[in-house]
Design a protein around this motif. Structure first.
Motif, short mmCIF file in Angstrom:
data_model
loop_
_atom_site.label_atom_id
_atom_site.label_comp_id
_atom_site.label_asym_id
_atom_site.label_seq_id
_atom_site.Cartn_x
_atom_site.Cartn_y
_atom_site.Cartn_z
N ILE A 285 40.78 28.22 31.78
CA ILE A 285 40.12 28.94 32.06
C ILE A 285 40.24 29.38 33.37
N SER A 286 39.93 29.60 34.71
CA SER A 286 40.01 30.38 35.19
C SER A 286 41.88 30.81 35.43
N ARG A 287 42.93 29.76 34.55
CA ARG A 287 43.53 30.89 34.99
C ARG A 287 43.86 31.92 33.61
N ASP A 288 43.18 31.71 32.86
CA ASP A 288 43.35 32.71 31.70
C ASP A 288 42.31 33.68 32.13
N LEU A 289 41.43 33.74 32.73
CA LEU A 289 40.15 35.04 33.27
C LEU A 289 41.26 35.52 34.39
N LYS A 290 41.30 34.92 35.69
CA LYS A 290 42.27 35.29 36.33
C LYS A 290 43.34 36.00 36.29
N THR A 291 44.00 36.07 35.12
CA THR A 291 44.77 37.22 34.54
C THR A 291 44.30 37.96 33.79
N THR A 292 43.55 38.17 33.09
CA THR A 292 42.81 39.15 32.01
C THR A 292 41.99 40.04 32.82
N TYR A 293 41.57 39.43 33.67
CA TYR A 293 40.20 40.15 34.72
C TYR A 293 40.55 39.87 36.18
N PRO A 294 41.64 40.78 36.61
CA PRO A 294 41.92 39.91 38.00
C PRO A 294 41.31 40.72 39.11
N ASN A 295 40.05 41.98 38.40
CA ASN A 295 39.44 42.42 39.54
C ASN A 295 37.80 41.78 39.67
N CYS A 296 38.08 40.68 39.04
CA CYS A 296 36.37 40.01 38.85
C CYS A 296 36.45 38.40 39.60
N HIS A 297 35.42 37.95 39.89
CA HIS A 297 35.31 36.75 41.34
C HIS A 297 34.84 35.94 40.15
N PHE A 298 35.81 34.25 40.62
CA PHE A 298 35.31 33.34 39.56
C PHE A 298 34.74 32.25 40.70
N MET A 299 33.65 31.36 39.63
CA MET A 299 32.90 30.91 40.74
C MET A 299 32.50 29.50 39.68
N GLY A 300 33.41 28.22 39.43
CA GLY A 300 33.23 27.57 38.90
C GLY A 300 32.69 25.92 39.49
N GLU A 301 32.55 25.00 38.58
CA GLU A 301 31.98 23.66 39.04
C GLU A 301 33.00 23.43 39.80
N LYS B 93 28.60 31.34 48.10
CA LYS B 93 27.44 31.98 47.34
C LYS B 93 27.77 33.00 46.22
N LEU B 94 26.81 33.11 45.26
CA LEU B 94 27.64 33.98 44.30
C LEU B 94 26.75 35.60 45.05
N GLY B 95 27.59 36.75 44.83
CA GLY B 95 27.32 37.77 45.58
C GLY B 95 27.52 38.94 44.52
N PRO B 96 27.66 40.62 44.59
CA PRO B 96 27.28 41.31 43.69
C PRO B 96 28.22 41.36 43.10
N GLU B 97 29.65 41.08 43.31
CA GLU B 97 30.53 41.53 42.34
C GLU B 97 30.74 40.96 41.48
N PRO B 98 31.44 41.41 40.11
CA PRO B 98 31.21 40.90 38.82
C PRO B 98 32.05 39.30 38.98
N THR B 99 31.57 38.55 38.15
CA THR B 99 31.49 37.05 38.60
C THR B 99 31.60 36.03 37.23
N PHE B 100 32.63 35.51 36.40
CA PHE B 100 32.35 34.63 35.81
C PHE B 100 31.96 32.99 36.84
N ILE B 101 31.14 32.71 35.60
CA ILE B 101 30.17 31.28 36.78
C ILE B 101 30.14 30.43 35.15
N VAL B 102 31.67 29.17 35.54
CA VAL B 102 31.39 28.77 35.05
C VAL B 102 31.49 26.84 34.28
N ASP B 103 31.32 26.81 34.05
CA ASP B 103 31.22 24.82 33.71
C ASP B 103 32.07 23.70 32.82
N PRO B 104 33.15 23.73 33.17
CA PRO B 104 34.21 23.94 31.82
C PRO B 104 33.65 22.56 31.02
N ILE B 105 32.99 21.14 31.50
CA ILE B 105 32.29 20.42 30.56
C ILE B 105 30.62 20.16 31.35
#
Length: 321
Positions: A65-81, A89-101
């Protein structure tokens, strides 16, 4: 950073990712009822204690998931479990927030209440959510201001975004009952609760005492809810409240990745999510203490149910962020 992101297109991309991730999960499982492969590669390890599990599949799915999103949306942040760093900390920037399972314990034990939870927040506000249970085929999605929906995916799907773009013909708007019936009191509610992995201290006592109060008869001073359910996935619990098959969900100890996607699905179905401790109506997505209540036509009885529920919370839950 350019925040002018097409949320509909982003939702479609998350649906495609969820379907692919779901296929990874089901393929890693020997069956929907026995999730440990014969070669032992998915044997769980523990994080903070024996009730906090992680498998190699959790890690592999998050990596995909993270590899796909970082490639497709390189300017967005990523937070995964699985890649979360304590203190992040979760900041104001556009951020994907992901639980894989979401529901790893269920996955390990072969209980098919498991989901891929893909959320997207802007300014710390959840605005897109996709939750997919690959064992039941139920896929929930929502975009802020555009409603939330559920569809049934038949069989394993490995999908391109173009195949699932937009609100598909098979989508059903949430809540499932239209108009949603009024909320008349806890004594007519099914409530989702969860054990969590913290089993001692004040938070645990607050949970146990509150569960007892919710279930006890009115003669004993309780709410006497219809019943309680501990199903093992925060994201799917929120979606159950959104569709109206659950009336409420109360939990402490969750993280933003557990609730971000389901938060959007719930709120777009007319539900509310407030503090799990009494008194606070507006909370951030990383608050870690939540009470979710389903929608009702004209919000009838919604506020009253929240206040009634708060009256049965025995103590206060406090968690580090």
């Amino acid at each position: 950073m350019d925040h002018n992101i097409n949320l509909g297109a982003l939702r479609d991309h998350l649906i495609a990712i969820a379907l692919n991730a779901g296929a990874m999960i089901t393929q890693a499982s020997s069956s929907a009822t026995a999730s440990l492969p014969a070669d032992g590669t998915n044997n769980p390890s523990t994080k903070k204690n024996s009730a906090d599990l992680v498998t190699e599949t959790d890690k592999a799915v998050e990596d995909f998931i993270s590899r796909d999103l970082k490639t497709t949306y390189p300017n967005c942040h990523f937070m995964g479990e699985e890649t979360y760093v304590p203190g992040q900390k979760l900041g104001p920037e556009p951020t994907f927030i992901v639980d894989p399972i979401d529901g790893t314990t269920n996955f390990v034990h072969g209980w098919p209440y498991v989901s891929v939870s893909l959320g997207f927040a802007v300014g710390r506000e959840p605005v897109v959510g996709v939750v997919y249970n690959p064992f039941s085929g139920r896929l929930y999605h929502g975009v802020k201001g555009r409603g939330s929906f559920v569809r049934i995916v038949r069989g394993d799907r490995v999908a391109e975004a173009a195949e699932v773009a937009g609100e598909a013909e098979e989508d059903r708007r949430l809540p499932l009952r239209q108009p949603a019936p009024p909320l008349t009191g806890l004594d007519e509610c099914v409530v989702a609760i969860e054990y969590g992995s913290d089993r001692s201290g004040e938070n645990w006592r607050t949970k146990v005492d509150t569960w007892a109060a919710l279930g006890a008869s009115k003669d004993e001073g309780g709410a006497m809810v219809h019943s309680a359910r501990a199903l093992g996935s925060a994201a799917l619990n929120l979606c159950g409240v959104a569709e109206g098959t659950l009336d409420a969900y109360w939990e402490g100890g969750c993280w933003a990745w557990d609730v971000c996607a389901g938060w959007v699905v719930l709120k777009e179905a007319g539900g509310v999510i407030v503090d799990g401790n009494p008194g606070r109506w507006e909370i951030p997505v990383d608050h870690r203490k939540y009470l979710a209540v389903r929608g009702a036509e004209g919000s009838k009885g919604q506020r009253e149910l929240v206040e009634e529920f708060w009256g049965f919370v025995k103590g206060r839950m406090e968690y580090e962020h």
